[in-house]
Each structure stands twice: as C-alpha cells, then as structure tokens.
Design an enzyme around this catalytic site. Structure first.
Site, PDB file in Angstrom:
ATOM      1  N   HIS A 151       0.854  -1.194   0.000  1.00 18.66           N
ATOM      2  CA  HIS A 151       0.000   0.000   0.000  1.00 18.66           C
ATOM      3  C   HIS A 151       0.883   1.234   0.000  1.00 18.66           C
ATOM      4  O   HIS A 151       1.944   1.240   0.623  1.00 18.66           O
ATOM      5  CB  HIS A 151      -0.911   0.026   1.235  1.00 18.66           C
ATOM      6  CG  HIS A 151      -2.082   0.928   1.080  1.00 18.66           C
ATOM      7  ND1 HIS A 151      -2.007   2.281   1.306  1.00 18.66           N
ATOM      8  CD2 HIS A 151      -3.349   0.665   0.677  1.00 18.66           C
ATOM      9  CE1 HIS A 151      -3.192   2.819   1.061  1.00 18.66           C
ATOM     10  NE2 HIS A 151      -4.017   1.868   0.677  1.00 18.66           N
ATOM     11  N   ASP A 207      -7.910  -5.523   0.097  1.00 22.55           N
ATOM     12  CA  ASP A 207      -8.357  -6.452  -0.959  1.00 22.55           C
ATOM     13  C   ASP A 207      -7.943  -7.892  -0.728  1.00 22.55           C
ATOM     14  O   ASP A 207      -8.309  -8.771  -1.500  1.00 22.55           O
ATOM     15  CB  ASP A 207      -7.799  -5.974  -2.306  1.00 22.55           C
ATOM     16  CG  ASP A 207      -8.371  -4.608  -2.671  1.00 22.55           C
ATOM     17  OD1 ASP A 207      -7.578  -3.686  -2.944  1.00 22.55           O
ATOM     18  OD2 ASP A 207      -9.603  -4.468  -2.648  1.00 22.55           O
TER      19      ASP A 207
END
Ligand code: SDX
Length: 431
Positions: free
Chosen positions: A308, A366
């Site tokens: 991320h 996710d």
C-alpha cells in the site's frame, strides 16, 4: 487549515526562498508551494504524488505507520463493529454521527431514491452479456447525467445534496442490475422494507420464481464490507473524482470517472485479481513459488492484495476483513475453505520473509474481501463493482468538500518536459 509561523527555506543558485509550512491536526507538516513558480520560476516534480498533498480535507485520516484509519476522527474498527454503512455515510457527508432522528430521516431519504429511471433499463441491453459489470457501471452511471437534470447544477447546494443522495441510493441498484444482466436473469426492483445491505443482496439473488429471504448473517457481513470500503483519503479514484469535478463536470460524470479509475488491478480491481491469484496458487505447497516470483525484479508478478502506498503497517481494514472471513465462512458452515487456508498461509510466509518486511508490505483491504464475497455467492467480476458501490459515499463526500472551498480551482498539473525544443517543419522530400 492551521497556518503556522514555521517556514522552509529553499536555496536555488544562491537565492533563498521562504516557503510557509502548514501544520495539520494530524500527520506530517506540509510545505505550501503555491507561490513557488511565481517567486522562484521552478516547478516541483512528484509523479505518483508520493510526497504531494493535492488538497486539504477533514474527512478521513490514515496513519500509515500505526495502521490507523479515522473517518471524521472515529477509528474504522469501532465503526465496523458498532456502526453501520448508512450511519457512516452520514458521518462522512456531514461530519458528525447523527442523532437517532437525523439517522431515521437520512435512511428514509436514501431508501426513497433507490429506484432508477425506468428508461435507463435500456442501457444495459446495449452491452454484451459477458461485459464486465464495471464496464456497465461506468456507462450507466455516466448516463445518469442524461436523466437527473434537476441535480446536475453543481453551483446549487440543494442540487448537490440531491445528487449525493441519488448516487448513494442508486449505486446498489445499478450494481445489482449489472450482475443480473450478466447472468441473464430479470432485474429485481429495490424494496423499501429492506435495509441497505439486505436490499442489495435481495436485488442480486432474488428471482421471480420464489421468495428470497435475506440471511441476516450475510446482510451484516455485506454492510460491514460496505463500511470498510467507504472512504480512504486521496486515493487514485477519489483524486480522479476531485480532478474531474474541478472543471465543473456534473457529479454523475465525475463518479463515472472514479469507477473507471477504481477498476484497475493496482487499485480496486485488486480484490478480483487477488482471489484469482489465490486460486492459481491453489494449495499451500505452491506458496513459496509465488513468493519467489513476487520478489523477482524480472517477473512482473506481484502479490495482489499486498502492499500500500500509505500503510507501512497492517491495513486495519484487512484485520477486520480477516475476522469477518472466519466468522462468515464458519456461520455459513463452509469448513476448511482451501482458499482461505492458502490466504492465511501466504500472509504468514510473506510476513516472515525479509523482502516483505523490509519493504513494509502487508495485506491490504483487498486481500481477504474476495474470499468473503465468493462465499456469499458473488462471482469475482462483482468484487470491484461492490468496492465502487461502497466507495461512492467517499467520492461524493470528497466532491462536496471540494465545493465548500470557495478558492478551489481547476486542477492543472505542470510537467518536466524532456522532449524536442523548437524546430522548423521539414517537407517530406527533404526528410
Ligand atoms: C487499494 O490508495 C489507496 O488508499 C487505495 C485503497 C483504497 O481504499 O482506496 O487502499 C485500495 O487500491 C489497495 C491496493 C490494492 N492493490 C494491490 O493489492 C495490488 C498489489 N499492490 C501493489 O501493486 C502496490 O503495493 C500498490 C499499487 C498498492 C502500491 O504501490 P506503490 O505505493 O507505488 O509502491 P511501489 O509499487 O513503489 O512498491 C514499492 C516496492 C517496489 O519494490 P522496489 O521497486 O522498491 O524494489 O515494493 C514492491 C515494489 O516492487 N511491491 C511489491 C508489492 N507491492 C509493492 N512486491 C510484491 N508484491 C506486491 N504486492
């Protein structure tokens, strides 16, 4: 924003320029470079915006080091446990948790905007049945501009309010219709006696041939997934919505642009890509092979659902999602889901690997979501549409906030030009 007396000094060719330093309520200080080009005749360079703030905001804050996500100051784990999606929508839109009366009014308003114009049903029939539902959503949401003219004048706060409610209310209907169309089943109309998440499940899984009872376990899990995806600072799709709306484009067109951006596998498309990756791995004994590929600079493969831009610690949403995966599969009686076992072992092995530890790569939102969504009965192609449905309130809240700044202007980045300098045209016979 909170101005401070602090300044940063930039020295170029022996000339010094003092730049104001702005102090946020949380997060790093920000060097205000708005006058840099006018004063010093230079640009800054930051492709991908790794160190650049595009705006100020009061909606969401992420502490990537601590793995903390706050919506109007409230931590996501508390909201996921104690709140529900429409209450979080109210919080994001208006800045405070609603009173019981305000919440009832808001929920009733959203409920009464869930149908779409009957003529819009025709748009779906223009798509091939095997079109990805995200393609359908981009098209149909953009087409809303052609139907809801009484909420496209962005200079009118009342029309902006109606457009906000319409977007939040109609996205589940459009997403469910995209799903039904892709499987050749008739559309199911929204029902005002169902809550937001139950209504979405009913529109997706009910058929005219028999009564469909929404499972409260699935409805609670669905609502929590909506909440976990609601907003996330200036991510790519939110920045797309802000940039599109900075030109004065109508809200439906801006959200359609956000859906298009979210579709990419590096962003919202990662939930579909992650489950497909977990299935390709198939069993825990193949995990080392895929971890080696993810570390190989010559192999474009990346662990989907990992890493991320902001989180350099656990994504707090992934923690809640992981708990949910265990709960939902257990409550659905799906024992020993092999894909969940692969996911948990992959997470364990990756987090023990120096490559991922050094680069601070952790599971993101996710990584586990697809496992739950598949257990709930959704095909992988519906994972990103569900992300888009959930993130609509974030896009709309940020869109509204942008208009609350009277000084907001059209976004127009500059560039570092590396091309040819001035040269005259050469006739073809002389080339
Ligand atoms: C979302 O912005 C948001 O907030 C997004 C989101 C939201 O709610 O809106 O949180 C939703 O989009 C989550 C992210 C979903 N995407 C994925 O899971 C796809 C896989 N992840 C990566 O593609 C990547 O981690 C990104 C895109 C998420 C972040 O990319 P960055 O910040 O540009 O980081 P990078 O590509 O520069 O990577 C830094 C290093 C690189 O190695 P070096 O070049 O420094 O040697 O880490 C490596 C990368 O190769 N790396 C990975 C990796 N992610 C980064 N290596 C293997 N597997 C990965 N998943």
């Amino acid at each position: 924003m909170t101005d401070s007396t602090k300044t940063a000094t930039l020295t170029i060719d022996g000339q010094s320029f003092d730049l104001p330093v702005l102090s946020p309520t949380a997060g790093p200080d920000v060097i205000d470079i708005r006058k840099l080009y006018a004063d010093a005749g230079v640009f800054t360079y930051d492709p991908g915006f790794t160190s650049t703030a595009s705006c100020d905001s009061t909606i969401t804050f992420i502490d990537g080091g601590k793995g903390e996500l706050l919506h109007r100051g409230y931590p996501i784990d508390q909201l996921a446990e104690k709140s529900h999606y429409l209450e979080v929508c109210y919080l994001l839109l208006y800045g405070e948790l609603p009173t019981a009366a305000a919440l009832d009014k808001f929920e009733d308003t959203i409920t009464r905007h869930t149908m779409i114009h009957e003529q819009m049903h025709n748009f779906f029939r223009g798509f091939r049945r095997d079109a990805h539902p995200m393609a359908t959503m981009v098209g149909v949401v953009g087409a809303m501009s052609a139907f809801y003219h009484d909420s496209t004048d962005i200079s009118d706060p009342h029309q902006r309010e109606i457009a906000s409610h319409r977007m939040i209310a109609k996205m589940p209907t459009i997403a469910a219709m995209a799903y039904k169309y892709s499987i050749g089943q008739p559309f199911v109309y929204p029902r005002n006696d169902l809550d937001y998440a139950s209504n979405f499940l009913h529109m997706c899984f009910a058929v005219p041939a028999e009564e469909y009872q929404v499972d409260p376990i699935l409805s609670r899990a669905m609502d929590r997934i909506f909440t976990l995806h609601a907003d996330h600072e200036q991510n790519a799709s939110t920045s797309t919505v802000r940039l599109a709306s900075s030109s004065g484009a109508n809200p439906f067109a801006c959200v359609a642009a956000g859906i298009a951006c979210l579709w990419g596998p590096a962003h919202g498309g990662a939930n579909q890509a992650c489950l497909e990756m977990l299935k390709e791995i198939g069993s825990v004994d193949r995990i080392p092979e895929f971890i080696a590929r993810a570390k190989d600079k010559d192999d474009p493969f990346r662990l989907m659902g990992f890493g991320h831009r902001v989180y350099k610690n656990f994504d707090p949403r992934a923690k809640v999602m992981k708990q949910s995966a265990d709960e939902v599969l257990d409550l659905l009686g799906i024992e020993d889901n092999p894909i969940l076992q692969v996911a948990k072992e992959l997470e364990k092995q990756a987090l023990e690997d120096p490559y991922f530890a050094e680069k601070k790569l952790f599971p993101n939102v996710d990584f586990y979501s697809g496992i739950i969504l598949e257990a709930m009965g959704f095909p992988t192609s519906m994972f990103t549409p569900i992300f888009a449905l959930s993130r609509t309130v974030g896009w709309i809240s940020q869109w509204k906030e942008q208009f609350s700044d009277p000084a907001h202007k059209i976004g127009r980045p500059r560039q570092l030009y590396l091309g040819e300098t001035y040269r005259d045209y050469v006739d073809v016979e002389n080339r």
